[in-house]
Design a protein around this motif. Sequence first.
Motif, PDB file in Angstrom:
ATOM      1  N   ALA A   1      46.967  35.915  51.402  1.00 42.36           N
ATOM      2  CA  ALA A   1      45.895  35.775  50.405  1.00 42.36           C
ATOM      3  C   ALA A   1      46.487  35.589  49.010  1.00 42.36           C
ATOM      4  O   ALA A   1      46.018  34.746  48.229  1.00 42.36           O
ATOM      5  CB  ALA A   1      44.984  36.998  50.434  1.00 42.36           C
ATOM      6  N   ILE A   2      47.513  36.381  48.699  1.00 40.15           N
ATOM      7  CA  ILE A   2      48.186  36.271  47.403  1.00 40.15           C
ATOM      8  C   ILE A   2      48.791  34.877  47.236  1.00 40.15           C
ATOM      9  O   ILE A   2      48.668  34.239  46.183  1.00 40.15           O
ATOM     10  CB  ILE A   2      49.294  37.343  47.280  1.00 40.15           C
ATOM     11  CG1 ILE A   2      48.704  38.750  47.309  1.00 40.15           C
ATOM     12  CG2 ILE A   2      50.119  37.117  46.017  1.00 40.15           C
ATOM     13  CD1 ILE A   2      47.767  39.059  46.179  1.00 40.15           C
ATOM     14  N   ALA A   3      49.441  34.396  48.291  1.00 38.26           N
ATOM     15  CA  ALA A   3      50.069  33.072  48.253  1.00 38.26           C
ATOM     16  C   ALA A   3      49.032  31.978  48.065  1.00 38.26           C
ATOM     17  O   ALA A   3      49.234  31.036  47.278  1.00 38.26           O
ATOM     18  CB  ALA A   3      50.860  32.833  49.535  1.00 38.26           C
ATOM     19  N   LEU A   4      47.907  32.093  48.759  1.00 34.63           N
ATOM     20  CA  LEU A   4      46.849  31.082  48.656  1.00 34.63           C
ATOM     21  C   LEU A   4      46.221  31.068  47.266  1.00 34.63           C
ATOM     22  O   LEU A   4      45.895  29.999  46.732  1.00 34.63           O
ATOM     23  CB  LEU A   4      45.773  31.334  49.718  1.00 34.63           C
ATOM     24  CG  LEU A   4      46.168  31.018  51.161  1.00 34.63           C
ATOM     25  CD1 LEU A   4      45.077  31.472  52.123  1.00 34.63           C
ATOM     26  CD2 LEU A   4      46.442  29.524  51.328  1.00 34.63           C
ATOM     27  N   ALA A   5      46.047  32.248  46.679  1.00 36.16           N
ATOM     28  CA  ALA A   5      45.477  32.321  45.330  1.00 36.16           C
ATOM     29  C   ALA A   5      46.403  31.646  44.324  1.00 36.16           C
ATOM     30  O   ALA A   5      45.954  30.883  43.459  1.00 36.16           O
ATOM     31  CB  ALA A   5      45.235  33.778  44.941  1.00 36.16           C
ATOM     32  N   GLY A   6      47.696  31.926  44.444  1.00 33.78           N
ATOM     33  CA  GLY A   6      48.657  31.302  43.538  1.00 33.78           C
ATOM     34  C   GLY A   6      48.694  29.800  43.705  1.00 33.78           C
ATOM     35  O   GLY A   6      48.710  29.045  42.718  1.00 33.78           O
ATOM     36  N   LEU A   7      48.688  29.356  44.934  1.00 36.32           N
ATOM     37  CA  LEU A   7      48.704  27.922  45.215  1.00 36.32           C
ATOM     38  C   LEU A   7      47.433  27.251  44.727  1.00 36.32           C
ATOM     39  O   LEU A   7      47.468  26.140  44.175  1.00 36.32           O
ATOM     40  CB  LEU A   7      48.882  27.696  46.716  1.00 36.32           C
ATOM     41  CG  LEU A   7      49.124  26.264  47.190  1.00 36.32           C
ATOM     42  CD1 LEU A   7      50.337  25.644  46.503  1.00 36.32           C
ATOM     43  CD2 LEU A   7      49.295  26.234  48.705  1.00 36.32           C
ATOM     44  N   ALA A   8      46.300  27.928  44.888  1.00 34.30           N
ATOM     45  CA  ALA A   8      45.019  27.372  44.438  1.00 34.30           C
ATOM     46  C   ALA A   8      44.987  27.222  42.921  1.00 34.30           C
ATOM     47  O   ALA A   8      44.492  26.214  42.391  1.00 34.30           O
ATOM     48  CB  ALA A   8      43.868  28.266  44.905  1.00 34.30           C
ATOM     49  N   ALA A   9      45.514  28.214  42.196  1.00 35.15           N
ATOM     50  CA  ALA A   9      45.552  28.135  40.732  1.00 35.15           C
ATOM     51  C   ALA A   9      46.436  26.977  40.287  1.00 35.15           C
ATOM     52  O   ALA A   9      46.094  26.234  39.358  1.00 35.15           O
ATOM     53  CB  ALA A   9      46.072  29.450  40.150  1.00 35.15           C
ATOM     54  N   PHE A  10      47.550  26.818  40.963  1.00 36.10           N
ATOM     55  CA  PHE A  10      48.472  25.723  40.656  1.00 36.10           C
ATOM     56  C   PHE A  10      47.794  24.374  40.901  1.00 36.10           C
ATOM     57  O   PHE A  10      47.861  23.467  40.065  1.00 36.10           O
ATOM     58  CB  PHE A  10      49.727  25.862  41.514  1.00 36.10           C
ATOM     59  CG  PHE A  10      50.692  24.722  41.380  1.00 36.10           C
ATOM     60  CD1 PHE A  10      51.520  24.613  40.268  1.00 36.10           C
ATOM     61  CD2 PHE A  10      50.776  23.742  42.358  1.00 36.10           C
ATOM     62  CE1 PHE A  10      52.417  23.548  40.136  1.00 36.10           C
ATOM     63  CE2 PHE A  10      51.666  22.688  42.242  1.00 36.10           C
ATOM     64  CZ  PHE A  10      52.484  22.583  41.127  1.00 36.10           C
ATOM     65  N   LEU A  11      47.118  24.247  42.035  1.00 37.55           N
ATOM     66  CA  LEU A  11      46.406  23.001  42.355  1.00 37.55           C
ATOM     67  C   LEU A  11      45.279  22.748  41.368  1.00 37.55           C
ATOM     68  O   LEU A  11      44.974  21.600  41.040  1.00 37.55           O
ATOM     69  CB  LEU A  11      45.851  23.060  43.779  1.00 37.55           C
ATOM     70  CG  LEU A  11      46.885  23.006  44.907  1.00 37.55           C
ATOM     71  CD1 LEU A  11      46.216  23.252  46.251  1.00 37.55           C
ATOM     72  CD2 LEU A  11      47.594  21.655  44.912  1.00 37.55           C
ATOM     73  N   GLY A  12      44.663  23.836  40.885  1.00 40.84           N
ATOM     74  CA  GLY A  12      43.610  23.692  39.890  1.00 40.84           C
ATOM     75  C   GLY A  12      44.130  23.082  38.602  1.00 40.84           C
ATOM     76  O   GLY A  12      43.440  22.286  37.951  1.00 40.84           O
TER      77      GLY A  12
END
Length: 198
Positions: free
Chosen positions: A83-94
């Motif tokens: 979940a932590i990894a996905l949140a970080g990746l999502a912010a980066f993609l944003g």
Amino acid sequence: MTTLTLVFVVLAYLIGSVPFAVLSSKMFGLADPRSYGSGNPGATNVLRSGKKSAAILTLVGDALKGTLAVWIMAHFGSSAPLAIALAGLAAFLGHVYPVTLGFKGGKGVATAIGVLGAFSGWLALACAAVWALVALIFKYSSLAALMASLAAPLMAHFLIGEPAITAACVIMAALLIYRHLTNIKRLMAGTEPRIGKK
């Protein structure tokens, strides 16, 4: 993935989509950073406007949104590594593909550092040190970003050891390199603008 985790992943993407380069430029009465220099809505290009305070605000804002997205997931969503990894990746993609700018965003360097900082302070510090050293020696922000992004997955593996976090770093590094393809061509041709050049 639970529904709650998915909600916070989407929130992380929206946080990442906040265009600090455009907002800070408007705040200081500057031209839209997409209209000059590299055309990239990021801190390095805002610096080319000659307004260091606007560039610093952009840098800090872009980094903090990566950190904030991961922090919110960890404290209100799920603290599981995936979940932590996905949140970080999502912010980066944003940041790289923001809905607020028609999916045409920045390179993602500052946001990636913010995400890495949320993963591990030591990881962010190590990657920032690589960036700073390369930038200091060669005066090319793009080259520094490329070297730091290449170092991130390896450092994540040894400093954190969580496969999901390392995988997120690999994906971010791959996207950072992809987003810098034009810069790579200019570096090879000797036409890449140096840090601070208007």
